[in-house]
Scaffold this motif. Structure first.
Motif, PDB file in Angstrom:
ATOM      1  N   LYS A 258      96.606  49.040  78.310  1.00 45.16           N
ATOM      2  CA  LYS A 258      95.990  49.962  79.277  1.00 45.16           C
ATOM      3  C   LYS A 258      97.059  50.848  79.923  1.00 45.16           C
ATOM      4  N   ASP A 259      98.170  50.244  80.312  1.00 41.87           N
ATOM      5  CA  ASP A 259      99.258  51.016  80.926  1.00 41.87           C
ATOM      6  C   ASP A 259      99.881  51.991  79.935  1.00 41.87           C
ATOM      7  N   LYS A 260      99.933  51.605  78.675  1.00 38.36           N
ATOM      8  CA  LYS A 260     100.513  52.466  77.651  1.00 38.36           C
ATOM      9  C   LYS A 260      99.654  53.707  77.420  1.00 38.36           C
ATOM     10  N   LYS A 261      98.333  53.552  77.547  1.00 38.92           N
ATOM     11  CA  LYS A 261      97.411  54.676  77.347  1.00 38.92           C
ATOM     12  C   LYS A 261      97.451  55.667  78.502  1.00 38.92           C
ATOM     13  N   ARG A 262      97.857  55.202  79.664  1.00 38.95           N
ATOM     14  CA  ARG A 262      97.890  56.060  80.847  1.00 38.95           C
ATOM     15  C   ARG A 262      98.884  57.200  80.617  1.00 38.95           C
ATOM     16  N   PRO A 263      98.438  58.447  80.876  1.00 38.53           N
ATOM     17  CA  PRO A 263      99.361  59.567  80.643  1.00 38.53           C
ATOM     18  C   PRO A 263     100.548  59.511  81.598  1.00 38.53           C
ATOM     19  N   LYS A 264     101.688  59.962  81.074  1.00 42.91           N
ATOM     20  CA  LYS A 264     102.878  59.954  81.928  1.00 42.91           C
ATOM     21  C   LYS A 264     102.761  61.079  82.960  1.00 42.91           C
ATOM     22  N   PRO A 265     103.338  60.908  84.122  1.00 40.11           N
ATOM     23  CA  PRO A 265     103.252  61.942  85.162  1.00 40.11           C
ATOM     24  C   PRO A 265     103.957  63.228  84.721  1.00 40.11           C
ATOM     25  N   ARG A 266     103.408  64.339  85.156  1.00 40.25           N
ATOM     26  CA  ARG A 266     104.000  65.628  84.803  1.00 40.25           C
ATOM     27  C   ARG A 266     105.275  65.857  85.605  1.00 40.25           C
ATOM     28  N   SER A 267     106.194  66.548  84.956  1.00 37.95           N
ATOM     29  CA  SER A 267     107.436  66.901  85.639  1.00 37.95           C
ATOM     30  C   SER A 267     107.153  68.033  86.625  1.00 37.95           C
ATOM     31  N   TRP A 268     108.124  68.294  87.484  1.00 36.71           N
ATOM     32  CA  TRP A 268     107.972  69.380  88.456  1.00 36.71           C
ATOM     33  C   TRP A 268     107.764  70.701  87.736  1.00 36.71           C
TER      34      TRP A 268
ATOM     35  N   GLU B 176     106.494  71.253  84.687  1.00 35.36           N
ATOM     36  CA  GLU B 176     105.159  71.306  84.089  1.00 35.36           C
ATOM     37  C   GLU B 176     104.094  71.568  85.148  1.00 35.36           C
ATOM     38  N   GLN B 177     104.214  70.887  86.272  1.00 37.14           N
ATOM     39  CA  GLN B 177     103.250  71.080  87.360  1.00 37.14           C
ATOM     40  C   GLN B 177     103.324  72.509  87.892  1.00 37.14           C
ATOM     41  N   ASN B 178     104.520  73.074  87.903  1.00 35.41           N
ATOM     42  CA  ASN B 178     104.721  74.432  88.377  1.00 35.41           C
ATOM     43  C   ASN B 178     104.005  75.446  87.470  1.00 35.41           C
ATOM     44  N   TYR B 179     104.056  75.245  86.152  1.00 37.29           N
ATOM     45  CA  TYR B 179     103.335  76.127  85.229  1.00 37.29           C
ATOM     46  C   TYR B 179     101.840  76.136  85.554  1.00 37.29           C
ATOM     47  N   ILE B 180     101.285  74.949  85.730  1.00 37.06           N
ATOM     48  CA  ILE B 180      99.850  74.837  86.013  1.00 37.06           C
ATOM     49  C   ILE B 180      99.528  75.494  87.353  1.00 37.06           C
ATOM     50  N   SER B 181     100.337  75.242  88.370  1.00 36.82           N
ATOM     51  CA  SER B 181     100.106  75.833  89.693  1.00 36.82           C
ATOM     52  C   SER B 181     100.184  77.359  89.652  1.00 36.82           C
ATOM     53  N   ASN B 182     101.177  77.890  88.939  1.00 40.36           N
ATOM     54  CA  ASN B 182     101.305  79.348  88.844  1.00 40.36           C
ATOM     55  C   ASN B 182     100.136  79.967  88.091  1.00 40.36           C
ATOM     56  N   ALA B 183      99.701  79.330  87.021  1.00 39.88           N
ATOM     57  CA  ALA B 183      98.556  79.838  86.273  1.00 39.88           C
ATOM     58  C   ALA B 183      97.299  79.804  87.140  1.00 39.88           C
ATOM     59  N   LYS B 184      97.134  78.722  87.893  1.00 44.15           N
ATOM     60  CA  LYS B 184      95.993  78.622  88.816  1.00 44.15           C
ATOM     61  C   LYS B 184      96.039  79.754  89.839  1.00 44.15           C
TER      62      LYS B 184
ATOM     63  N   ASN C  29      97.691  70.879  75.226  1.00 44.31           N
ATOM     64  CA  ASN C  29      97.723  70.215  76.529  1.00 44.31           C
ATOM     65  C   ASN C  29      97.675  71.264  77.648  1.00 44.31           C
ATOM     66  N   MET C  30      97.464  70.805  78.859  1.00 49.47           N
ATOM     67  CA  MET C  30      97.264  71.732  79.986  1.00 49.47           C
ATOM     68  C   MET C  30      98.501  72.573  80.267  1.00 49.47           C
ATOM     69  N   VAL C  31      99.672  72.050  80.058  1.00 47.14           N
ATOM     70  CA  VAL C  31     100.903  72.798  80.329  1.00 47.14           C
ATOM     71  C   VAL C  31     101.013  73.974  79.358  1.00 47.14           C
ATOM     72  N   GLU C  32     100.773  73.709  78.078  1.00 50.56           N
ATOM     73  CA  GLU C  32     100.830  74.790  77.094  1.00 50.56           C
ATOM     74  C   GLU C  32      99.772  75.849  77.396  1.00 50.56           C
ATOM     75  N   THR C  33      98.580  75.422  77.775  1.00 44.59           N
ATOM     76  CA  THR C  33      97.515  76.354  78.105  1.00 44.59           C
ATOM     77  C   THR C  33      97.894  77.189  79.320  1.00 44.59           C
ATOM     78  N   ALA C  34      98.474  76.553  80.327  1.00 53.20           N
ATOM     79  CA  ALA C  34      98.908  77.284  81.519  1.00 53.20           C
ATOM     80  C   ALA C  34      99.976  78.311  81.146  1.00 53.20           C
ATOM     81  N   GLN C  35     100.882  77.947  80.259  1.00 50.81           N
ATOM     82  CA  GLN C  35     101.909  78.893  79.810  1.00 50.81           C
ATOM     83  C   GLN C  35     101.280  80.086  79.091  1.00 50.81           C
ATOM     84  N   MET C  36     100.254  79.801  78.256  1.00 47.36           N
ATOM     85  CA  MET C  36      99.566  80.890  77.553  1.00 47.36           C
ATOM     86  C   MET C  36      98.851  81.811  78.538  1.00 47.36           C
TER      87      MET C  36
END
Length: 184
Positions: free
Chosen positions: A120-130, A132-140, A168-175
């Motif tokens: 279960k822990d292995k399936k959990r996605p790893k936390p995004r780096s600062w 990666e989170q910045n790309y998503i925030s800027n796109a938003k 993934n969401m980071v790549e989409t945010a970059q696009m």
């Protein structure tokens, strides 16, 4: 995860007898020792598993070991009914004198639970780096500013585009950022 069994009892002969019982039932015993320090040293070299421990070892009590127990190890206390009654509810225990079947069934149950938790822990996605989170925030932010979306809708838009395109969401945010900045 490679689950292992470590046995720590004050009398090494008792620990070896328990090892023989577990091996007879198909379990793999990684280490047998008579001290808490030895048990902790053995566990530090392993991925996870069960520590079968007595109430009082020559160098420490089971509660001391509990404080230093690695995250993917579960302590199984072998003790009298009185000691088990005083133990914290988080500590699994088998009452002494014990039946081999009780020990084997409990060890099997603990190892199964640890394996499920590890998967279960292995399936959990790893936390995004600062970054990666910045790309998503800027796109938003750009979507909110240009398309007059609220924050939740902008996030959903990125999420939906991500799922539709199979990225993934980071790549989409970059696009999204590239497309919107190219329009300027």
């Amino acid at each position: 995860m490679n689950s292992s069994i470590v046995i720590a009892l004050p009398k090494i002969e008792d620990a070896k007898k328990i090892r023989a019982i577990l091996i007879r039932y198909g379990f793999s015993v990684a280490s047998v020792c008579s001290t808490g320090a030895g048990a902790l040293a053995s566990m530090s070299e392993l991925d996870g598993g069960v520590l079968i421990c007595g109430y009082h070892l020559p160098d420490m009590y089971y509660r001391d070991i509990l404080e230093y127990l690695p995250s993917y190890f579960q302590l199984l206390l072998l003790a009298s009914a009185r000691v088990i009654g005083e133990a914290p509810s988080s500590v699994l225990s088998v009452e002494m004198p014990m039946k081999a079947s009780d020990l084997v069934n409990t060890v099997d149950m603990v190892l199964s639970q640890l394996e499920r938790r590890w998967k279960k822990d292995k399936k959990r996605p790893k936390p995004r780096s600062w970054k990666e989170q910045n790309y998503i925030s800027n796109a938003k932010f750009l979507l909110m500013e240009r398309n007059h979306l609220n924050e939740e809708d902008a996030y959903r838009y990125i999420q939906k585009c991500s799922m539709d395109s199979g990225t993934n969401m980071v790549e989409t945010a970059q696009m999204v950022l590239m497309l919107l900045y190219d329009e300027v």
